[in-house]
Design a protein around this motif. Structure first.
Motif, short mmCIF file in Angstrom:
data_model
loop_
_atom_site.label_atom_id
_atom_site.label_comp_id
_atom_site.label_asym_id
_atom_site.label_seq_id
_atom_site.Cartn_x
_atom_site.Cartn_y
_atom_site.Cartn_z
N ASP A 112 -1.28 -3.90 9.55
CA ASP A 112 -1.36 -4.26 8.02
C ASP A 112 -2.55 -3.58 7.56
O ASP A 112 -2.81 -3.21 6.37
N ALA A 113 -3.73 -4.14 8.29
CA ALA A 113 -5.38 -3.68 7.61
C ALA A 113 -5.62 -2.33 8.38
O ALA A 113 -6.80 -2.26 8.16
N LYS A 114 -4.87 -1.92 9.18
CA LYS A 114 -5.08 -0.85 10.04
C LYS A 114 -6.57 -0.98 10.71
O LYS A 114 -7.43 0.04 10.77
N CYS A 134 11.23 -7.40 -3.29
CA CYS A 134 10.74 -8.65 -3.70
C CYS A 134 9.62 -8.44 -4.76
O CYS A 134 9.65 -9.45 -5.55
N TYR A 135 8.79 -7.57 -4.87
CA TYR A 135 7.87 -7.41 -5.90
C TYR A 135 8.34 -7.44 -7.32
O TYR A 135 7.61 -7.93 -8.15
N GLY A 195 2.28 -16.62 5.12
CA GLY A 195 2.39 -15.36 5.27
C GLY A 195 2.33 -15.00 6.69
O GLY A 195 1.33 -15.52 7.36
N LYS A 196 2.62 -14.00 7.31
CA LYS A 196 2.44 -13.38 8.24
C LYS A 196 1.76 -11.98 8.27
O LYS A 196 2.13 -11.18 7.87
N THR A 255 2.20 -3.91 -2.10
CA THR A 255 3.34 -4.93 -2.92
C THR A 255 4.51 -4.78 -2.17
O THR A 255 5.48 -5.38 -2.66
N VAL A 256 4.54 -4.45 -0.68
CA VAL A 256 5.77 -4.74 0.12
C VAL A 256 5.73 -6.19 0.41
O VAL A 256 5.24 -6.21 1.78
N CYS A 257 6.03 -6.86 0.05
CA CYS A 257 5.87 -8.36 0.20
C CYS A 257 6.47 -8.80 1.72
O CYS A 257 5.92 -9.57 2.36
N GLU A 258 7.59 -8.26 1.94
CA GLU A 258 8.14 -8.48 3.04
C GLU A 258 7.48 -8.35 4.45
O GLU A 258 7.98 -8.47 5.44
N ASN A 259 6.40 -7.41 4.24
CA ASN A 259 5.42 -7.22 5.55
C ASN A 259 4.82 -8.30 5.90
O ASN A 259 4.82 -8.61 7.12
#
Length: 264
Positions: free
Chosen positions: A206-208, A162-163, A199-200, A185-189
């Motif tokens: 994602d932020a740990k 995607c990026y 966006g989800k 940059t893994v947009c699909e996350n």
């Protein structure tokens, strides 16, 4: 032949050389221009195309290359340039690229025209993004996007991630500013092809840093002011809450699911 004067065939009352059409009609054969029979390698068996009812029009039939679709209505000279009939190519590529080179993709999609085109109509092409040479199925809004939106100037894209296409969106993001927040940059996350927004984002993965149910209902900028500071260490209470005590572990006394002033 029934109504032709005898002396037309029997010049000076001589017997003709033979009974074959060519023996009488050699001059017609040599004088042909569309096509030029001699240079085109046409046989001298005139009866293959002509008959005694009318010399024209002839009944020529493509025997070694069957004409179908629009090929049956195109002028001979369109394929047989300069009335050259010997050695005319029989493959789509040789006629539709070698001769005119009007393919805007410049053969990046291969040389087998018949994979996408047919003689019934050159357009629309029967192109499948799922099959070679693309082999990348389109989903969601990608299905309705014009090819040239991704393939600028008919170029192949840098990659399938995607990026590689959406870098400009990543760089222009403001809520939050992805680069400053060090969002990957893994947009699909967070995004998908059905709709880019909203966006989800999963704070735990994602932020740990897992957040409580109370915090989950807050706006991002409550903890991340001005949509800028996404990198600070806010996984501990004192990362956001000013220090009221000497010790850091606020959670020993305070709840995140109930009012802050209620203590254990």
């Amino acid at each position: 032949h029934n109504t032709t004067a005898c002396t037309i065939c029997h010049v000076n009352y001589q017997r003709v050389a033979g009974k074959e059409c060519y023996s009488c009609h050699k001059a017609k054969y040599d004088a042909t221009t569309n096509p030029k029979h001699a240079s085109a390698g046409y046989p001298t068996t005139c009866g293959q195309c002509h008959n005694t009812t009318a010399w024209k029009p002839s009944t020529w039939k493509h025997t070694n290359f069957t004409l179908t679709g629009l090929h049956t209505t195109v002028e001979c000279a369109k394929c047989h340039l300069n009335n050259q009939y010997i050695g005319t190519p029989r493959d789509c590529y040789s006629c539709h690229w070698t001769r005119n080179q009007r393919d805007p993709w410049k053969l990046r999609l291969g040389q087998t025209c018949e994979q996408c085109h047919n003689t019934s109509a050159w357009k629309p092409a029967n192109w499948s993004h799922s099959n070679p040479p693309a082999s990348w199925p389109l989903t969601g809004l990608h299905n309705t996007t014009a090819c040239t939106i991704c393939h600028v100037n008919y170029q192949r894209v840098a990659g399938k991630e995607c990026y590689s296409c959406h870098k400009a969106k990543y760089d222009a993001s403001t809520n939050p500013k992805h680069s400053a927040a060090k969002i990957g940059t893994v947009c699909e996350n967070c995004h998908n092809t059905s709709a880019w927004t909203p966006g989800k984002f999963n704070h735990a993965t994602d932020a740990k840093g897992a957040i409580s149910s109370k915090m989950a209902n807050k706006k991002c900028n409550n903890c991340h002011p001005n949509n800028r500071d996404y990198t600070r260490n806010a996984t501990r209470c004192l990362g956001c809450h000013k220090k009221e005590h000497k010790q850091d572990p606020c959670a020993q006394c305070h709840y995140t699911v109930a009012p802050w002033d209620k203590t254990r």
